[in-house]
Design a protein around this motif. Structure first.
Motif, mmCIF file in Angstrom:
data_model
loop_
_atom_site.group_PDB
_atom_site.id
_atom_site.type_symbol
_atom_site.label_atom_id
_atom_site.label_comp_id
_atom_site.label_asym_id
_atom_site.label_seq_id
_atom_site.Cartn_x
_atom_site.Cartn_y
_atom_site.Cartn_z
ATOM 1 N N SER A 31 71.074 105.364 77.708
ATOM 2 C CA SER A 31 71.770 104.416 76.842
ATOM 3 C C SER A 31 71.031 103.105 76.624
ATOM 4 C CB SER A 31 73.163 104.118 77.418
ATOM 5 O OG SER A 31 73.043 103.505 78.693
ATOM 6 N N ASP A 32 70.041 102.812 77.453
ATOM 7 C CA ASP A 32 69.418 101.486 77.379
ATOM 8 C C ASP A 32 67.896 101.511 77.428
ATOM 9 O OD1 ASP A 32 68.862 102.044 80.065
ATOM 10 O OD2 ASP A 32 70.405 100.698 80.838
ATOM 11 N N LEU A 33 67.304 102.652 77.127
ATOM 12 C CA LEU A 33 65.852 102.746 77.260
ATOM 13 C C LEU A 33 65.118 101.766 76.357
ATOM 14 C CD1 LEU A 33 64.045 104.444 74.895
ATOM 15 C CD2 LEU A 33 65.462 106.312 75.720
ATOM 16 N N GLU A 34 65.669 101.494 75.174
ATOM 17 C CA GLU A 34 64.982 100.579 74.250
ATOM 18 C C GLU A 34 64.896 99.167 74.827
ATOM 19 O OE1 GLU A 34 66.208 104.035 71.755
ATOM 20 O OE2 GLU A 34 67.236 102.821 73.255
ATOM 21 N N VAL A 35 65.977 98.726 75.473
ATOM 22 C CA VAL A 35 65.969 97.394 76.090
ATOM 23 C C VAL A 35 64.974 97.364 77.243
ATOM 24 C CG1 VAL A 35 67.375 95.587 77.145
ATOM 25 C CG2 VAL A 35 68.396 97.130 75.469
ATOM 26 N N ALA A 36 64.962 98.431 78.033
ATOM 27 C CA ALA A 36 64.048 98.495 79.171
ATOM 28 C C ALA A 36 62.593 98.472 78.723
ATOM 29 C CB ALA A 36 64.334 99.741 79.999
ATOM 30 N N VAL A 37 62.281 99.239 77.699
ATOM 31 C CA VAL A 37 60.897 99.273 77.206
ATOM 32 C C VAL A 37 60.491 97.905 76.669
ATOM 33 C CG1 VAL A 37 59.394 100.249 75.413
ATOM 34 C CG2 VAL A 37 60.882 101.754 76.772
ATOM 35 N N ALA A 38 61.414 97.211 76.022
ATOM 36 C CA ALA A 38 61.121 95.872 75.504
ATOM 37 C C ALA A 38 60.774 94.893 76.617
ATOM 38 C CB ALA A 38 62.298 95.347 74.703
ATOM 39 N N HIS A 39 61.224 95.208 77.844
ATOM 40 C CA HIS A 39 60.983 94.304 78.967
ATOM 41 C C HIS A 39 60.044 94.907 80.007
ATOM 42 C CE1 HIS A 39 63.696 91.115 77.678
ATOM 43 N NE2 HIS A 39 64.373 92.101 77.116
ATOM 44 N N GLY A 40 59.201 95.837 79.567
ATOM 45 C CA GLY A 40 58.087 96.254 80.401
ATOM 46 C C GLY A 40 58.204 97.574 81.120
#
Length: 234
Positions: A205-214
């Protein structure tokens, strides 16, 4: 005709690649860990046939059974991502390529002691409780450096990075703050000479946010395998 597993894997990889490109990152720097806990070995074989190699398990007995059942797939990469009790470390030390949830020195010490000598050092990540939830495993952020110092000194472990499980929320700003905290902790440790290359964070559900932060490794279960069956016990 392209099968379900190939299409599903391609869809998730496309999400990861798009997230990386949006964050001005090379998509090749973000790996995919397929979280196969509670799903049958037949599903793992199908995703293997589609090209997936890294799989994550949470429960020791299930992990041990699957490693044995899939021993013919020699290039599978097994990640143990759940909490470990000190009396259940031996089979994980003997079979895993990675352990993501180191949150106590005693667990790291036992894994190092029980790692067979003929195997390469076990890759490990320290789990950090970035949400501060009492129900979550993980070392407190301010205690991470001290634990890293001890873990890095163990002879049969290879400290590779940090892992977190953020609070379950749809508040993207709250998620971003927690992922960024882990990212900053990695930077602080690397300034101390640890050369950590892995941030294990981000789920379906949150992979895009995680990728944006490294994030360098996202742990995807539901979006690959579907709704999870009833939880198995360790």
């Amino acid at each position: 005709m392209t099968d379900h597993f190939t299409l599903t894997l391609a869809h998730i990889r496309a999400r990861i690649d798009a997230a990386a490109q949006f964050a001005s990152r090379d998509p090749a720097t973000v790996g995919l860990l397929a979280v196969s806990k509670t799903f049958p070995t037949e599903d793992i074989r199908s995703f293997y046939a589609a090209g997936q190699r890294a799989f994550g398990e949470n429960y020791v007995q299930e992990f041990t059974d699957k490693v044995a059942a899939l021993a013919d797939l020699a290039d599978l990469e097994w990640h143990f991502i759940g909490p470990l009790q000190r009396n259940k470390t031996r089979s994980v030390a003997a079979s895993a390529h990675w352990v993501h949830a180191i949150d106590r020195l005693i667990i790291a010490e036992r894994l190092s002691q029980q790692r067979p000598n003929q195997l390469p050092r076990l890759n490990v990540c320290i789990q950090v409780n970035v949400s501060g939830e009492a129900s979550k495993s993980g070392v407190a952020p301010e205690e991470t450096l001290e634990l890293a110092r001890h873990v890095a000194a163990l002879p049969n472990l290879n400290l590779r990075g940090l892992m977190c499980i953020p609070e379950p929320t749809r508040d993207e700003a709250a998620l971003a703050a927690q992922f960024e905290q882990l990212h900053q902790l990695q930077a602080q440790l690397n300034e101390q000479g640890y050369a950590l290359d892995t941030l294990s964070m981000g789920m379906s559900s949150d992979l895009e946010v995680a990728v944006a932060h490294g994030a360098t490794l996202v742990r995807i279960g539901t979006a690959l395998f579907g709704a999870r069956p009833n939880k198995m016990t360790a």
